[in-house]
Write an enzyme that holds these catalytic residues in place. Structure first.
Site, PDB file in Angstrom:
ATOM      1  N   GLN A  40     -16.833   2.522 -88.866  1.00 41.97           N
ATOM      2  CA  GLN A  40     -18.012   2.195 -89.323  1.00 41.97           C
ATOM      3  C   GLN A  40     -18.161   3.587 -90.478  1.00 41.97           C
ATOM      4  O   GLN A  40     -18.584   3.005 -91.242  1.00 41.97           O
ATOM      5  CB  GLN A  40     -19.361   1.855 -88.597  1.00 41.97           C
ATOM      6  CG  GLN A  40     -18.740   0.108 -87.847  1.00 41.97           C
ATOM      7  CD  GLN A  40     -19.952   0.252 -87.023  1.00 41.97           C
ATOM      8  OE1 GLN A  40     -21.299   0.757 -86.868  1.00 41.97           O
ATOM      9  NE2 GLN A  40     -19.077  -1.133 -85.593  1.00 41.97           N
ATOM     10  N   HIS A  47     -17.558  -7.956 -79.597  1.00 41.09           N
ATOM     11  CA  HIS A  47     -17.757  -7.304 -80.923  1.00 41.09           C
ATOM     12  C   HIS A  47     -18.896  -7.052 -80.707  1.00 41.09           C
ATOM     13  O   HIS A  47     -20.059  -7.362 -80.552  1.00 41.09           O
ATOM     14  CB  HIS A  47     -17.185  -7.923 -82.156  1.00 41.09           C
ATOM     15  CG  HIS A  47     -15.429  -8.376 -82.197  1.00 41.09           C
ATOM     16  ND1 HIS A  47     -15.307  -8.430 -81.862  1.00 41.09           N
ATOM     17  CD2 HIS A  47     -15.135  -7.814 -82.335  1.00 41.09           C
ATOM     18  CE1 HIS A  47     -13.592  -8.797 -81.750  1.00 41.09           C
ATOM     19  NE2 HIS A  47     -13.504  -7.778 -82.756  1.00 41.09           N
ATOM     20  N   PRO A  48     -19.603  -5.515 -81.456  1.00 41.93           N
ATOM     21  CA  PRO A  48     -20.641  -4.444 -81.622  1.00 41.93           C
ATOM     22  C   PRO A  48     -21.101  -5.121 -82.572  1.00 41.93           C
ATOM     23  O   PRO A  48     -20.471  -5.502 -83.348  1.00 41.93           O
ATOM     24  CB  PRO A  48     -20.739  -3.040 -80.979  1.00 41.93           C
ATOM     25  CG  PRO A  48     -18.507  -3.251 -82.071  1.00 41.93           C
ATOM     26  CD  PRO A  48     -18.405  -3.943 -81.346  1.00 41.93           C
ATOM     27  N   ALA A 105     -14.695  -6.857 -91.348  1.00 36.97           N
ATOM     28  CA  ALA A 105     -13.345  -5.253 -91.120  1.00 36.97           C
ATOM     29  C   ALA A 105     -13.571  -4.192 -91.964  1.00 36.97           C
ATOM     30  O   ALA A 105     -14.208  -4.797 -93.958  1.00 36.97           O
ATOM     31  CB  ALA A 105     -11.662  -5.865 -90.926  1.00 36.97           C
ATOM     32  N   VAL A 106     -14.693  -3.326 -91.955  1.00 40.26           N
ATOM     33  CA  VAL A 106     -14.973  -2.738 -93.023  1.00 40.26           C
ATOM     34  C   VAL A 106     -14.895  -1.438 -93.449  1.00 40.26           C
ATOM     35  O   VAL A 106     -14.663  -1.302 -94.796  1.00 40.26           O
ATOM     36  CB  VAL A 106     -16.024  -2.264 -92.482  1.00 40.26           C
ATOM     37  CG1 VAL A 106     -17.485  -3.078 -91.316  1.00 40.26           C
ATOM     38  CG2 VAL A 106     -15.896  -1.126 -91.443  1.00 40.26           C
ATOM     39  N   SER A 123     -13.373   2.336 -83.728  1.00 46.05           N
ATOM     40  CA  SER A 123     -15.343   1.121 -84.312  1.00 46.05           C
ATOM     41  C   SER A 123     -15.885   2.338 -84.652  1.00 46.05           C
ATOM     42  O   SER A 123     -16.458   2.212 -85.774  1.00 46.05           O
ATOM     43  CB  SER A 123     -15.956   0.146 -83.425  1.00 46.05           C
ATOM     44  OG  SER A 123     -15.727  -0.700 -82.752  1.00 46.05           O
ATOM     45  N   PHE A 172     -22.536 -10.701 -85.980  1.00 44.89           N
ATOM     46  CA  PHE A 172     -21.477 -10.407 -87.832  1.00 44.89           C
ATOM     47  C   PHE A 172     -20.866  -9.931 -87.929  1.00 44.89           C
ATOM     48  O   PHE A 172     -20.879  -8.715 -86.846  1.00 44.89           O
ATOM     49  CB  PHE A 172     -22.902  -9.436 -88.584  1.00 44.89           C
ATOM     50  CG  PHE A 172     -22.071  -9.763 -89.925  1.00 44.89           C
ATOM     51  CD1 PHE A 172     -21.896 -11.214 -90.748  1.00 44.89           C
ATOM     52  CD2 PHE A 172     -21.781  -8.520 -90.038  1.00 44.89           C
ATOM     53  CE1 PHE A 172     -21.161 -10.659 -92.251  1.00 44.89           C
ATOM     54  CE2 PHE A 172     -21.313  -8.110 -91.760  1.00 44.89           C
ATOM     55  CZ  PHE A 172     -20.889  -9.481 -91.995  1.00 44.89           C
TER      56      PHE A 172
END
Length: 137
Positions: free
Chosen positions: A57, A36-37, A91-92, A53, A88
């Site tokens: 974001q 994951h980035p 799930a945003v 993503s 880190f």
């Protein structure tokens, strides 16, 4: 998982996905986590994240960071990776810049095992959101 097809619904598919991850070795789990980035990281600024993503974001406002906010995210990303040796993951969806920063700061106090579990939980949430997006749209 493929041998279990067809799945009766999204819930069954998601449960099968989560079960595969849960049954994986620690090494495989860490590979998944490390794939994951960084949140609001260099890949986001360079525009090299996946479409999903990028959209996720942006939904949390992470595409609209001031230079100071970007530097704060970078410091937290590095502190987190120094402590846990993986990025880190959150799930945003439904989060704001402020709530993401709060989660970062809170989770830095967790143990290594707690963060592995939390990262996998967050990955499962991300997978669920993405399944729902693809099946219902």
């Amino acid at each position: 998982m493929a041998s279990e097809r067809p799945f009766r619904d999204i819930d069954a598919l998601h449960q099968a996905m989560v079960a595969v991850v849960a049954a994986a070795s620690l090494e495989r789990k860490l590979e998944l986590i490390r794939a994951h980035p960084d949140l609001a990281g260099k890949a986001a600024r360079a525009g090299t994240l996946t479409e999903s993503s990028t959209r996720e974001q942006a939904g949390a406002g992470l595409d609209q960071l001031s230079d100071d906010e970007y530097e704060r995210f970078q410091r937290l990303n590095e502190a987190y990776k120094d402590r846990f040796e993986f990025p880190f993951i959150l799930a945003v969806k439904g989060h704001t810049k402020q709530s993401v920063l709060g989660a970062f700061e809170t989770r830095l106090d967790n143990s290594y095992d707690q963060e592995i579990d939390r990262a996998l939980h967050e990955i499962a949430k991300i997978a669920r959101f993405r399944l729902e997006d693809r099946v219902t749209h």
